[in-house]
Design a protein around this motif. Structure first.
Motif, PDB file in Angstrom:
ATOM      1  N   TYR A 155       9.463   1.111  -1.965  1.00 26.71           N
ATOM      2  CA  TYR A 155      10.184   0.069  -1.214  1.00 26.71           C
ATOM      3  C   TYR A 155      11.334   0.671  -0.400  1.00 26.71           C
ATOM      4  O   TYR A 155      12.095   1.508  -0.904  1.00 26.71           O
ATOM      5  CB  TYR A 155      10.765  -0.969  -2.166  1.00 26.71           C
ATOM      6  CG  TYR A 155       9.786  -2.024  -2.623  1.00 26.71           C
ATOM      7  CD1 TYR A 155       9.329  -3.010  -1.749  1.00 26.71           C
ATOM      8  CD2 TYR A 155       9.324  -2.063  -3.937  1.00 26.71           C
ATOM      9  CE1 TYR A 155       8.442  -3.999  -2.177  1.00 26.71           C
ATOM     10  CE2 TYR A 155       8.440  -3.050  -4.373  1.00 26.71           C
ATOM     11  CZ  TYR A 155       8.010  -4.012  -3.488  1.00 26.71           C
ATOM     12  OH  TYR A 155       7.136  -4.994  -3.903  1.00 26.71           O
ATOM     13  N   GLY A 213       6.239  -6.383   1.668  1.00 26.67           N
ATOM     14  CA  GLY A 213       6.153  -6.639   0.234  1.00 26.67           C
ATOM     15  C   GLY A 213       5.554  -5.488  -0.551  1.00 26.67           C
ATOM     16  O   GLY A 213       5.673  -4.315  -0.179  1.00 26.67           O
ATOM     17  N   TYR A 214       4.935  -5.855  -1.638  1.00 27.96           N
ATOM     18  CA  TYR A 214       4.375  -4.924  -2.603  1.00 27.96           C
ATOM     19  C   TYR A 214       3.354  -3.984  -1.970  1.00 27.96           C
ATOM     20  O   TYR A 214       3.351  -2.784  -2.232  1.00 27.96           O
ATOM     21  CB  TYR A 214       3.736  -5.757  -3.713  1.00 27.96           C
ATOM     22  CG  TYR A 214       3.004  -4.995  -4.762  1.00 27.96           C
ATOM     23  CD1 TYR A 214       3.669  -4.510  -5.882  1.00 27.96           C
ATOM     24  CD2 TYR A 214       1.631  -4.784  -4.666  1.00 27.96           C
ATOM     25  CE1 TYR A 214       2.986  -3.820  -6.872  1.00 27.96           C
ATOM     26  CE2 TYR A 214       0.943  -4.095  -5.650  1.00 27.96           C
ATOM     27  CZ  TYR A 214       1.622  -3.612  -6.752  1.00 27.96           C
ATOM     28  OH  TYR A 214       0.951  -2.931  -7.726  1.00 27.96           O
ATOM     29  N   GLU A 229       2.991  -3.024   1.130  1.00 28.20           N
ATOM     30  CA  GLU A 229       3.583  -2.066   2.062  1.00 28.20           C
ATOM     31  C   GLU A 229       4.308  -0.953   1.296  1.00 28.20           C
ATOM     32  O   GLU A 229       4.299   0.212   1.711  1.00 28.20           O
ATOM     33  CB  GLU A 229       4.557  -2.773   3.012  1.00 28.20           C
ATOM     34  CG  GLU A 229       3.866  -3.631   4.059  1.00 28.20           C
ATOM     35  CD  GLU A 229       3.389  -4.970   3.522  1.00 28.20           C
ATOM     36  OE1 GLU A 229       3.861  -5.379   2.428  1.00 28.20           O
ATOM     37  OE2 GLU A 229       2.545  -5.607   4.161  1.00 28.20           O
ATOM     38  N   TYR A 254       6.703   1.465  -6.969  1.00 24.81           N
ATOM     39  CA  TYR A 254       7.949   0.714  -6.756  1.00 24.81           C
ATOM     40  C   TYR A 254       9.025   1.554  -6.068  1.00 24.81           C
ATOM     41  O   TYR A 254       9.931   1.012  -5.458  1.00 24.81           O
ATOM     42  CB  TYR A 254       8.446   0.108  -8.067  1.00 24.81           C
ATOM     43  CG  TYR A 254       7.464  -0.913  -8.580  1.00 24.81           C
ATOM     44  CD1 TYR A 254       7.290  -2.121  -7.900  1.00 24.81           C
ATOM     45  CD2 TYR A 254       6.656  -0.668  -9.694  1.00 24.81           C
ATOM     46  CE1 TYR A 254       6.356  -3.054  -8.320  1.00 24.81           C
ATOM     47  CE2 TYR A 254       5.723  -1.594 -10.119  1.00 24.81           C
ATOM     48  CZ  TYR A 254       5.573  -2.788  -9.439  1.00 24.81           C
ATOM     49  OH  TYR A 254       4.644  -3.710  -9.837  1.00 24.81           O
TER      50      TYR A 254
END
Lengths: 374, 374, 374, 374
Positions: free
Chosen positions: A132, A311-312, A314, A129
């Motif tokens: 991002y 999104g997730y 990437e 996370y």
């Protein structure tokens, strides 16, 4: 790759994350608990059958002898199966990228740190996370003083997928996540609480110093926690709240963070990751990848122009890509740059394990505050 | 009306709330601390100057003797000035509607309850946030079992308007809110924490039984709290979190609630009050006033068709309207119905004061859990 | 008040809008088509029965002779009943506030303009959507050049409440809205298209010069349009789209506008009216009432602090309040200020009727562009 | 790969889209207009230098002779360079996947259709927006009758990146997009209008039969359109609006669609692609990937669990993956299934080119409606 055979969720994610940027080729694996299953999984992936191994030991030994041997090993097994393959891979000269939480227990994590230090190899932990772009942006903005002194941090991670005892109904993921033999002393706290803790410390640059936890086993018959509410104190005097839950039926993957400083707040929601909300008493701005002037760090972790949502996968790929670039440069005798090096390491892993131990201890304690050592 | 002279915020809100439905006429007042200011305020409101009184005592005594005397008194002064006018109004035969928190201290609140009981008159407390149609809907849906057993409640009330020491710069509101002589033992906890507590108990029908609070004075030099994080336990075994803050710079009036049950969650945000979010592992519905079949209660508190947003003033007006209808029916010897009676009473006021005392006590305690008596 | 008896929607809205600010008292009315119904409606409203009249003629004649006569008349009847009571009220010395569209036809509107001019009285038209604070803000920002030259305007007003032929099933509102004898030559175009046109011209300060309309009767058996798509050209060279529909099942009251200029865009959605979106290639800001520095105009039309949402009724009340202040000042020989005068007038009404005629004519034409005269 | 050298945007997107699912290996390319640049680009991609060709002709000729020759060619050049390499690749036995719009002109597109038919090979067109899972879901729900008869379609594609004449300031993308020699007769209409048209027809299953267009060149000195507003009629009697713009400063990549049927509406926004909004007069549901029971088609195009957002690259990858599976099965003599075959073909390409020609013709016409042939 170790683990990630047919039916596993996170193995596929790691494979896509590794593939996106064309900097990593998956060429071999020990995907499952039996040689047959491992071969079958390798076949699905169109790999050379001779490089689909029966277990991680065979993989490391045989690969070591190949001329076109792999450079790095990706470990995507349940928690209790992280330490041994990581240790063996490192000791045989392979760099390692490993799923979180880093190990089964804190002592294992500390041992692993020593091994990494001794081998001089690169180790990455997939706290994805923080990959991002807008998380990077938040970190930079806070570092640059946009919010002034940080006063309060609210980080939350509600999920609902364990609202019912699906581990008794054959759900493979649920089985090992709720099993202390495979997950360790914590359930939700280890699986997702560590992500929340890591995100909060990554974005703010602060460290949790003490906490007060209400740790719950909500679904009847469960041995490990499936829900926890935690009060936090940080090293600069800020207060905070962290809650994580896998019985919050109706939330999907709701990792959210709000950081309040003297001068305003930054807020980010994982399910709409392209938006970073900056609010003050005077105004409300939304930052997005490639819209306006962002930090070099955010730009370095964005692939496509504005309005084209990443999104997730990437974000996960950003961890893999940075790890790959660091490994490649180090193998070529070059110095990785600050963006290459922006991936979670064994130190994040150790803090995560310490967080797990502290929360579980606090949950059992009648004292209000329990110190968070590290 | 007692209080609410020139420059006060909440007095104007009460006046609009009373006016909206055409069931209440404002005809007299003791608006300010001096007779001159009170007259001036009355003039702004185009009231008969002879009914703009110097103080609440004069108002009650003189109104009592008029043939066209008022039926009810609205009290909108700071906390320390609630009890005395409420007592005197009730003891002279006037119904009372009063701003929250109900009194300066818990003992006062308990005394007031006795007075109300003895006079047999109607008393309403303006916990206005329970006046929203979608809050009513949430309460009904939970009562009807939509969520199954409640497992977790997260209620939050971040504001940012006290992020700086504006009480030292002449901000009138800020002055009395941060002054223990006028506000009592609590700042943010009393002003907005009580709204959060009231909303959580109203919507769920549950009662808080114990709590663990981290109470903070963030802005230097402040005597009362301006921020608090609280872990909750409810009487059915549910856990929860309540946090309230007036130093959350960048949040405006962010009262939010999420209730998680076995079967799903309901989520509501005061700043977009027309939406009630119902989410489960299987789907996501948004309920809105007049869209589809809602509860009789939600419908009874909605004035206009779908897509025409009602807001804060209409929710506040729902408290006034229900109070007015209850008073009128009781004066006419009729029985108010369940919708008329749907307004906060002295019992909500006592729980609020108990909440304040418990949170402040917990904030000072080293024990983890402090019982919430009532 | 003329019209607005039991069962009518918009009458109640007008009454609340008039009441909110305590500047207008409703004291008499001719609410319905029969004296009995009118009395009954007046009773609901707790009015003096002697001032509940059988029809508007009686009302105007009798009120004229009273010492405590009314100052102004509010007309909330269907379109075909606007002109006659407005004319009579004005000619007998009463100011008038009237629902939109202003009259049944364009010639009536032009006649009304002459009457107003001759009497020197004040006339307001309740294009209520321009009463929102953030609409005022948008207008000011554009006037101040925030967007540079305006290039494109997209204004839309989808509703779905006439998706089925409910006018045949006893829905009173639907009956007259779809009846050419009461509504005139247009259905949706007159009822809501005029709001969209008014909003676009109010916010941008531009005038539509020509248009190309696709006018549809979607529900079988309907005589008037229930849907229209219109291409627009404006007097500064900007292009645009206006669409309005009452068969857009699933939209509620979706009045939205997007104005694009050389330097960015402003976007506003009636259903979340507290947010004004300002976006450019460089950033995204959301403006809200009382957050940061707004125009004097936005501030003058906001009643409560940030985070306390105002809605449809408050916007409607802004029209009433400004009308009331203008009337009062003019009656007192004072000059109304620019905020007092910020309400729609007969000129807006005439443009609205011209818009209706042009769209309906274009809908029947095979030529691409039809001029919009005024 | 033909095209996509250093500095090109869409080439990188194609490469990632091809890589994500591990079903395609990029092994050679003619990336740029000169052999040197092409080599350099290939080096960036860590390709075998001997397979980085000077131009597409060399690539096709040399690859054809290799034992390990490629199976398919991806064409990512500007519009005027689609036809020739596609033709040559097909005629030499390579399957082709090509960027849109399919060719420079409609006649070329029709010729290409014949070539494809003659060779029997597979041809895919990257109208990538139909690759999103929730677009697939919308199509299935409409096919299943969720909305009843379709009455109205609003599809919009505002972008703002050409708000200023950046083609004169060295922006490579802008240069060829605004150059009739490379883009053909249309600018925005060809580049993004075709995506909007394709999306509308894909989701609804309807065909546009006639249209009325207002085509604009807003930025001074531009030869091709940068903005267009279009009224639509569909083959089932539905009406609609399509607008596309590259001068809508402040919108980023705002492809949105709203489909209204007798029974409700489905609405989808590309920038938040995980949400499909279903609204009716009775309720509001939001559908998301993997939440609840979705169509097989949506599930087949989703990779990860709920709450883990997939984005633009994954949608693009769905086109590549389906193309790859279809090619592989056909090469193995197997029959592709309905999901494999769910990618845009030359027929979509021809409709797109017809759309371009019709809109441009309508823009020049004084007649209201122009027929859309196909």
């Amino acid at each position: 790759m170790v683990g990630g055979g047919r039916g596993a969720f996170i193995g596929g994610v790691h494979r896509i994350a590794a593939a996106i940027d064309g900097e990593i080729d998956l060429v071999c694996g020990a995907f499952s608990s039996t040689p047959e299953k491992s071969k079958a999984s390798g076949e699905d992936l169109m790999l050379d059958p001779s490089r689909c191994y029966g277990d991680y030991k065979e993989m490391i030994q045989k690969e070591k002898r190949r001329k076109d041997r792999i450079d790095a090993v990706s470990i995507v097994t349940p928690n209790h199966m992280h330490f041994a393959p990581a240790k063996m891979a490192l000791e045989n000269g392979f760099h390692v990228i490993c799923d979180k939480p880093v190990t089964f227990s804190l002592p294992e994590a500390k041992k692993l740190k020593d091994i990494i230090a001794n081998t001089g190899l690169t180790f990455a932990l997939t706290h994805n996370y923080t990959g991002y772009a807008m998380v990077k942006e938040a970190r930079q903005l806070i570092k640059n003083g946009l919010l002034g002194k940080i006063r309060k941090v609210i980080v939350e991670y509600p999920q609902g997928w364990l609202s019912f005892p699906i581990e008794k109904e054959g759900a493979k993921q649920a089985e090992w996540r709720t099993d202390p033999k495979r997950s360790g002393i914590a359930g939700a706290v280890g699986d997702i609480g560590t992500h929340a803790e890591n995100l909060a410390e990554y974005i703010t640059g602060l460290k949790i110093t003490e906490l007060c936890a209400d740790v719950n086993r909500v679904v009847e018959g469960r041995v490990l926690d499936d829900d926890a509410n935690v009060l936090l104190h940080f090293d600069n005097g800020a207060n905070g709240i962290l809650h994580c839950s896998q019985i919050s039926n109706g939330d999907w993957n709701g990792l959210n963070i709000r950081v309040y400083g003297e001068l305003g707040t930054l807020q980010w929601h994982q399910e709409r990751p392209q938006y970073l909300h900056h609010k003050t008493t005077e105004g409300y701005q939304i930052y997005q990848p490639s819209v306006g002037k962002l930090s070099d760090s955010a730009n370095a972790h964005t692939r496509i122009p504005f309005g084209h949502p990443e999104g997730y996968l990437e974000a996960f790929a950003n961890v893999y890509r940075n790890f790959a670039r660091t490994v490649r440069k180090r193998m070529n005798g070059e110095e990785p740059n600050e963006f290459d090096l922006d991936f979670p390491t064994i130190d994040d892993g150790i803090r995560g394990m310490q967080f797990v131990e502290t929360v579980i201890a606090s949950g059992k304690s009648n004292s209000k505050w329990v110190k968070f050592k590290s």
